[in-house]
Every structure is written in structure tokens, then in C-alpha cells.
Write an enzyme that holds these catalytic residues in place. Structure first.
Site, PDB file in Angstrom:
ATOM      1  N   ASN A 261       0.807  -1.230   0.000  1.00 15.83           N
ATOM      2  CA  ASN A 261       0.000   0.000   0.000  1.00 15.83           C
ATOM      3  C   ASN A 261       0.836   1.275   0.000  1.00 15.83           C
ATOM      4  OD1 ASN A 261       0.652  -0.762   2.643  1.00 15.83           O
ATOM      5  ND2 ASN A 261      -1.032   0.396   3.514  1.00 15.83           N
TER       6      ASN A 261
ATOM      7  N   GLY B 206       1.155 -10.992  10.222  1.00 16.98           N
ATOM      8  CA  GLY B 206       1.990 -10.498  11.317  1.00 16.98           C
ATOM      9  C   GLY B 206       2.085 -11.508  12.446  1.00 16.98           C
TER      10      GLY B 206
ATOM     11  N   CYS C  43      -3.587   1.613   6.432  1.00 20.96           N
ATOM     12  CA  CYS C  43      -3.886   0.999   7.731  1.00 20.96           C
ATOM     13  C   CYS C  43      -4.533   2.010   8.665  1.00 20.96           C
ATOM     14  CB  CYS C  43      -2.628   0.410   8.343  1.00 20.96           C
ATOM     15  SG  CYS C  43      -1.234   1.516   8.289  1.00 20.96           S
TER      16      CYS C  43
ATOM     17  N   GLU D  19       3.517  -3.682  12.509  1.00 18.13           N
ATOM     18  CA  GLU D  19       2.573  -2.596  12.227  1.00 18.13           C
ATOM     19  C   GLU D  19       1.484  -3.221  11.373  1.00 18.13           C
ATOM     20  OE1 GLU D  19       0.445  -0.219  10.810  1.00 18.13           O
ATOM     21  OE2 GLU D  19       2.009   0.594   9.525  1.00 18.13           O
TER      22      GLU D  19
ATOM     23  N   GLU E 272       7.180   2.857  15.376  1.00 15.22           N
ATOM     24  CA  GLU E 272       8.127   3.319  14.368  1.00 15.22           C
ATOM     25  C   GLU E 272       8.174   4.842  14.445  1.00 15.22           C
ATOM     26  OE1 GLU E 272       6.268   0.888  11.006  1.00 15.22           O
ATOM     27  OE2 GLU E 272       8.417   0.502  10.771  1.00 15.22           O
TER      28      GLU E 272
ATOM     29  N   SER F 299      -0.859  -7.413   7.107  1.00 16.82           N
ATOM     30  CA  SER F 299      -2.092  -7.857   7.749  1.00 16.82           C
ATOM     31  C   SER F 299      -1.803  -8.470   9.124  1.00 16.82           C
ATOM     32  CB  SER F 299      -2.788  -8.892   6.861  1.00 16.82           C
ATOM     33  OG  SER F 299      -1.958 -10.011   6.708  1.00 16.82           O
ATOM     34  N   THR F 300      -2.814  -8.447   9.975  1.00 14.58           N
ATOM     35  CA  THR F 300      -2.667  -9.011  11.318  1.00 14.58           C
ATOM     36  C   THR F 300      -2.401 -10.518  11.233  1.00 14.58           C
ATOM     37  OG1 THR F 300      -4.034  -7.275  12.258  1.00 14.58           O
ATOM     38  CG2 THR F 300      -3.871  -9.309  13.531  1.00 14.58           C
TER      39      THR F 300
HETATM   40  P1  NDP Z   1       0.253  -9.504   3.902  1.00 13.71           P
HETATM   41  O1  NDP Z   1       0.283  -9.212   5.345  1.00 13.71           O
HETATM   42  O2  NDP Z   1       0.023 -10.881   3.479  1.00 13.71           O
HETATM   43  O3  NDP Z   1       1.617  -9.001   3.208  1.00 13.71           O
HETATM   44  C1  NDP Z   1       2.500  -8.019   3.732  1.00 13.71           C
HETATM   45  C2  NDP Z   1       3.942  -8.401   3.399  1.00 13.71           C
HETATM   46  O4  NDP Z   1       4.277  -9.633   4.039  1.00 13.71           O
HETATM   47  C3  NDP Z   1       4.209  -8.658   1.919  1.00 13.71           C
HETATM   48  O5  NDP Z   1       5.532  -8.268   1.601  1.00 13.71           O
HETATM   49  C4  NDP Z   1       4.041 -10.145   1.829  1.00 13.71           C
HETATM   50  O6  NDP Z   1       4.651 -10.711   0.703  1.00 13.71           O
HETATM   51  C5  NDP Z   1       4.719 -10.594   3.106  1.00 13.71           C
HETATM   52  N1  NDP Z   1       4.334 -11.934   3.565  1.00 13.71           N
HETATM   53  C6  NDP Z   1       3.229 -12.639   3.259  1.00 13.71           C
HETATM   54  N2  NDP Z   1       3.254 -13.833   3.900  1.00 13.71           N
HETATM   55  C7  NDP Z   1       4.404 -13.878   4.606  1.00 13.71           C
HETATM   56  C8  NDP Z   1       4.994 -14.853   5.467  1.00 13.71           C
HETATM   57  N3  NDP Z   1       4.412 -16.024   5.723  1.00 13.71           N
HETATM   58  N4  NDP Z   1       6.188 -14.572   6.028  1.00 13.71           N
HETATM   59  C9  NDP Z   1       6.792 -13.391   5.800  1.00 13.71           C
HETATM   60  N5  NDP Z   1       6.291 -12.431   4.979  1.00 13.71           N
HETATM   61  C10 NDP Z   1       5.105 -12.666   4.403  1.00 13.71           C
HETATM   62  O7  NDP Z   1      -0.816  -8.542   3.282  1.00 13.71           O
HETATM   63  P2  NDP Z   1      -1.556  -8.684   1.871  1.00 13.71           P
HETATM   64  O8  NDP Z   1      -0.712  -7.984   0.890  1.00 13.71           O
HETATM   65  O9  NDP Z   1      -1.945 -10.066   1.545  1.00 13.71           O
HETATM   66  O10 NDP Z   1      -2.888  -7.877   2.194  1.00 13.71           O
HETATM   67  C11 NDP Z   1      -4.001  -8.510   2.817  1.00 13.71           C
HETATM   68  C12 NDP Z   1      -4.728  -7.556   3.707  1.00 13.71           C
HETATM   69  O11 NDP Z   1      -3.877  -7.131   4.769  1.00 13.71           O
HETATM   70  C13 NDP Z   1      -5.141  -6.251   3.056  1.00 13.71           C
HETATM   71  O12 NDP Z   1      -6.285  -6.375   2.296  1.00 13.71           O
HETATM   72  C14 NDP Z   1      -5.293  -5.385   4.262  1.00 13.71           C
HETATM   73  O13 NDP Z   1      -6.511  -5.642   4.888  1.00 13.71           O
HETATM   74  C15 NDP Z   1      -4.163  -5.824   5.141  1.00 13.71           C
HETATM   75  N6  NDP Z   1      -2.955  -5.003   4.966  1.00 13.71           N
HETATM   76  C16 NDP Z   1      -2.650  -4.084   5.896  1.00 13.71           C
HETATM   77  C17 NDP Z   1      -1.559  -3.272   5.721  1.00 13.71           C
HETATM   78  C18 NDP Z   1      -1.177  -2.255   6.700  1.00 13.71           C
HETATM   79  O14 NDP Z   1      -0.485  -1.293   6.351  1.00 13.71           O
HETATM   80  N7  NDP Z   1      -1.530  -2.405   7.946  1.00 13.71           N
HETATM   81  C19 NDP Z   1      -0.731  -3.331   4.543  1.00 13.71           C
HETATM   82  C20 NDP Z   1      -1.109  -4.370   3.633  1.00 13.71           C
HETATM   83  C21 NDP Z   1      -2.172  -5.157   3.856  1.00 13.71           C
HETATM   84  P3  NDP Z   1       3.778 -10.976  -0.632  1.00 13.71           P
HETATM   85  O15 NDP Z   1       3.444  -9.669  -1.201  1.00 13.71           O
HETATM   86  O16 NDP Z   1       4.680 -11.745  -1.477  1.00 13.71           O
HETATM   87  O17 NDP Z   1       2.581 -11.772  -0.187  1.00 13.71           O
END
Ligand code: NDP
Length: 458
Positions: free
Chosen positions: A132, A213, A264, A230, A434, A209-210
Site C-alpha cells: 500500500n 503479522g 492501515c 505494524e 516506528e 495484515s494481522t
Molecule cells: P500480507 O500481510 O500478506 O503481506 C505483507 C507483506 O508480508 C508482503 O511483503 C508479503 O509478501 C509478506 N508476507 C506474506 N506472507 C508472509 C509470510 N508467511 N512470512 C513473511 N512475509 C510474508 O498482506 P496482503 O498484501 O496479503 O494484504 C491482505 C490484507 O492485509 C489487506 O487487504 C489489508 O486488509 C491488510 N494489509 C494491511 C496493511 C497495513 O499497512 N496495515 C498493509 C497491507 C495489507 P507478498 O506480497 O509476497 O505476499
């Protein structure tokens, strides 16, 4: 083995380039390079590290337009927002370039000698960022980590790796040591987990995502590795009857539709005191209708497309006819992942739009009666990231800001992020903070040394 991943322009839906996705062995090679680079970096004089970080900031400044253009294409952010984001990376680097010379420990009075504390670098830090805000969230991790004397391996989201790759290139152009800041694009389940599991990665900073995380935290726990998380949000924008309704309504679209709601901190719940609900909605509707959604290359556009077709479908599932719609804005039709902003009036307290993070331009309006109910509704969520309180009563502003369980609140404003102030969540919105003056300390270990002077203890 490296797999090629197609990078898509969200405003056209067309792929325009490919990026190789790193696997675990490439993550391992990056961490090894980072270990070597960090040893040299930590051995540099603090003033030299500060100078190099200032130079990195200057090189980013010279490339603001290039970075912004790249983000428009990769993420669909409006050009004006993308320029702000690139400038923010520069500002964060400049701010933390002062830190290497200010990692000041303390001298503690003890008997029999001298006791001193030191903030020592952790080593290599893994920074995992979402799609995002690919540039800004990366900088919140790498700038204070580098300032603390650490090396960084950065894993961008698979959809949005381009600005993170360019920033690592700019670090080299600025003269930062080879291997000190590396971007390793890859899938979360492969590269992301490999980074978290790597024994030479001393700390992980994760934003996303939570659900993910919590997975990252569980993996890190196997090695007792510290994490900063975060995570998501379901923040409330609370409008009391005594508020400046014109100002609150004019600001409300930006509070949730900014970055197409993919934020977020999005205030995706709008709590309005019942006695002014109609008056507020009358003011909100023209502001939503006037919200300019369109080609992100256009200078006056306020909102571009959503990041992907899959994400647009997920957002659309909240506006499927099962929840009453008050009114909507407009969006282009045709190619691209467009979605018109929507204002919903849920009539059931268990409606999922009141519980789940939408991460799109959708806001749910709820009426409340009095301060206690406003606080109860605001806290009726598993999240606790941000939120706003609109009132002319200063005492109420203070009381409600103390009662709402969120990490970053604003009164008569919707601002959430300033690099000079700490940012992070309560409850399931995360762990740690942060930004702000103390951020570099989260990338150090506090060491205490007692120097005996040979005198008999008192
Ligand atoms: P994720 O939490 O899945 O992804 C965030 C980051 O983590 C990406 O770089 C992702 O890689 C990586 N990741 C995914 N799985 C793992 C893992 N098992 N171990 C380590 N790193 C990992 O978010 P999504 O992009 O799938 O978004 C889903 C939902 O999460 C959104 O629709 C929103 O609701 C929420 N979200 C919240 C954010 C915030 O700022 N708080 C930001 C983004 C999402 P990759 O891209 O390869 O999957």
C-alpha cells in the site's frame, strides 16, 4: 530458483515489466552480504555514517520525480501523493542522519566503579513491507536501522517491488557500502519466511495484515527474535454534535479514501452523534461526490485505482447489496482496477463492514448518543491503530482521546503520520513503535558495562 513475476499497471490492468522473485537461497546470499557490510558500517566513525545517510537523502531528493513516476505506474498512486511519498523518504533519511552521533548511553552511579550503558547495533535487520505504501513504510524501517549501525535486507510486496529496488540502487549511488541496504523481491511464503527464519537476521520489522503479522511473530519466536509489527486497523472518525460540521465533513473523505482506502490508518468507521447525523450527511455527500477519482498521472486527481483485480473484488464484496448504501462517488470504467467510493449505513451491529478491515474506499456510518457510547463503539474492534475526534470542547477532546484504545489519534484533524512522532498500534494493530526520536533505539541492544576501579564497595 528465480521465478519471473509480472508487474501490472493498476490504472490499465496491463503488465509492463517482470521482476525475478528470490527464493530462500537468494535470501541467504543477501543476508551473508549484509553481515559483511554491517561489520564495516558499524566500524565507521559516527560522523561518517551520518554524512553518508545525508548523502543518501540528497540522492533521493534528486530522484523524487523518478521515484514518484515509478510508484504511479506500479501502485496507481496519484502523482501528487507519490511525490509526497518520495519526499517523505528523503525527510526520514535526513531526520535519522542525525542519530549516529546521538546514540547516547548513560552513566549510572554505582559503588566500586563506573557503570556505563551503550546502544549497540543488532546486526542485520529484515524489513518486510506491504504494497500500500511501498516507499514510505520501507524508509520507516531502513532509515533508523541504518542510523543505528545495522544492515537491512528489505522484502517488498510481490506486486510493488519497483521503488524499493530503485531505493537500494540509490543507496549505492550515494556511496553506502555494497550490501548494506539490499532489496530482495520475492513471495511472502518463500523469501519472506526465509528472511524471518534466517539465524543471522537479528530483528524483523513487519508491516501488513494481522494474520501474516502473527505468523511472522510465531516464526521469530522460535529464535527469540525481536519483532516490530505494524498491522491492520478499523479506525473510528468520531464527530460530536458540537464539532465544526463543515470542517469535519470536508475532511472525512480524505480520512478514508486517501490512497484509495488502502491505508492501515483509514478511518473506515464514521461515528456521528445522532442529533447531527442528517446535517452531517448533507455536508458529506457533496464532498464524496466531488472526490476526484481518475488517471493517477493527472495532477489534480485525488484517488487512483485499487492495487489489483483480486483486491478490487475483495473490496467490492463489502458493497454487495446486503448493507444499505447512503451514496457513492464516481470512478472511471473500463480497464484498470477502479472502484467508486462508497458510504454505507449498516443496520446490523454484526455487519462485517463494521468489524473487518476493508482496505478500500468504503466507509460505514454509525450514529451514537453521547460520549460514553461514542467511546464504546470506537473501542468495539480488535484493532487499535488510529482515529479522529471532532469536537469544540477541549475537555471532551482530551477525555475521549484518553479513552479510545488506539496508538495514533488526532483531535479536529485526520493526520496520523509525522516522522518526528512515534507511530504504531494497540491491541491487534501491532507491537512496538516506528518513527519519532527514539526509533533508532529499537534497532540496538542496550549493553551495560561495569568498570571496577578497585575501590572497596561501600
Ligand atoms: P500480507 O500481510 O500478506 O503481506 C505483507 C507483506 O508480508 C508482503 O511483503 C508479503 O509478501 C509478506 N508476507 C506474506 N506472507 C508472509 C509470510 N508467511 N512470512 C513473511 N512475509 C510474508 O498482506 P496482503 O498484501 O496479503 O494484504 C491482505 C490484507 O492485509 C489487506 O487487504 C489489508 O486488509 C491488510 N494489509 C494491511 C496493511 C497495513 O499497512 N496495515 C498493509 C497491507 C495489507 P507478498 O506480497 O509476497 O505476499
Amino acid at each position: 530458483m528465480t521465478e519471473a513475476f509480472a508487474i501490472v499497471d493498476p490504472s490499465t490492468g496491463a503488465a509492463f515489466t517482470e521482476v525475478g522473485m528470490a527464493d530462500a537461497s537468494e535470501v541467504d546470499a543477501a543476508v551473508r552480504r549484509a553481515v559483511r557490510a554491517q561489520e564495516g558500517w558499524a566500524a565507521l566513525a559516527p560522523a561518517d555514517r551520518a554524512r553518508l545517510l545525508r548523502r543518501f537523502a540528497a540522492v533521493v531528493d534528486a530522484h523524487v520525480e523518478e521515484l514518484a513516476t515509478l510508484e504511479v505506474r506500479n501502485s496507481g498512486h496519484p502523482i501528487a501523493s507519490a511525490r509526497w511519498e518520495a519526499g517523505h523518504v528523503r525527510d526520514v533519511l535526513e531526520y535519522y542522519s542525525g542519530a549516529p552521533e546521538r546514540l547516547i548511553g548513560s552513566q549510572i552511579p554505582v559503588a566500586g566503579g563506573i557503570d556505563v550503558t551503550f546502544h549497540e547495533p543488532l546486526g542485520v535487520v529484515g524489513v518486510i513491507v506491504p504494497w500500500n505504501f511501498p516507499m514510505t513504510i520501507a524508509a520507516w524501517g531502513f532509515a533508523p536501522a541504518l542510523a543505528a549501525g545495522d544492515a537491512v535486507v528489505l522484502k517488498p510486496a510481490e506486486w510493488t517491488p519497483l521503488t524499493a529496488l530503485r531505493l537500494a540502487g540509490l543507496a549505492l549511488e550515494a556511496g553506502l557500502p555494497d550490501g548494506l541496504l539490499q532489496t530482495v523481491p520475492g513471495r511472502g511464503a518463500d523469501a519472506g519466511e526465509a528472511l524471518v527464519r534466517h539465524p543471522d537476521v537479528a530483528k524483523v520489522v513487519f508491516t501488513g495484515s494481522t494474520r501474516t503479522g502473527s505468523r511472522v511473530m510465531a516464526l521469530a519466536a522460535e529464535q527469540v527474535k525481536p519483532v516490530t509489527l505494524e498491522l491492520g486497523g478499523k479506525s473510528a472518525n468520531i464527530v460530536f454534535a458540537d464539532a465544526d460540521l463543515d470542517a469535519a465533513a470536508a475532511a472525512a473523505p480524505g480520512a478514508v479514501f486517501d490512497n484509495a482506502g488502502q491505508d492501515c490508518c483509514a478511518r473506515s468507521r464514521l461515528l456521528v452523534e445522532r442529533s447531527v447525523l442528517d446535517a452531517f450527511l448533507e455536508r458529506l455527500e457533496p464532498a464524496v461526490v466531488a472526490w476526484r477519482v481518475g488517471d493517477p498521472r493527472s495532477e489534480d486527481v485525488q484517488m487512483g485505482p485499487l492495487v489489483s483485480a483480486a483486491h478490487r473484488d475483495r473490496v467490492a464484496s463489502f458493497v454487495d447489496g446486503s448493507t444499505p448504501v447512503a451514496f457513492r462517488g464516481s470512478a472511471p470504467s473500463g480497464a484498470g482496477f477502479w472502484f467508486a467510493p462508497a458510504v454505507l449505513l449498516p443496520d446490523r451491529p454484526d455487519d462485517r463492514v463494521l468489524r473487518e478491515e476493508v482496505f478500500g474506499p468504503v466507509v460505514a456510518v454509525q450514529a451514537f448518543d453521547g460520549e460514553a457510547e461514542a467511546v464504546r463503539l470506537a473501542n468495539e474492534t480488535a484493532y487499535g491503530l488510529s482515529g479522529s475526534i471532532w469536537t469544540r470542547d477541549l475537555g471532551r477532546g482530551i477525555r475521549v482521546s484518553q479513552a479510545v484504545r488506539s496508538g495514533a489519534l488526532s483531535v479536529n484533524s485526520n493526520s496520523s503520520v509525522r516522522y518526528t512522532t512515534p507511530f504504531g498500534g494497540m491491541k491487534r494493530s501491532g507491537i512496538g513503535r516506528e518513527l519519532g526520536p527514539d526509533a533508532p533505539l529499537a534497532f540496538t541492544a542496550l549493553k551495560n558495562v561495569f568498570y571496577a576501579t578497585g575501590e572497596a564497595p561501600a
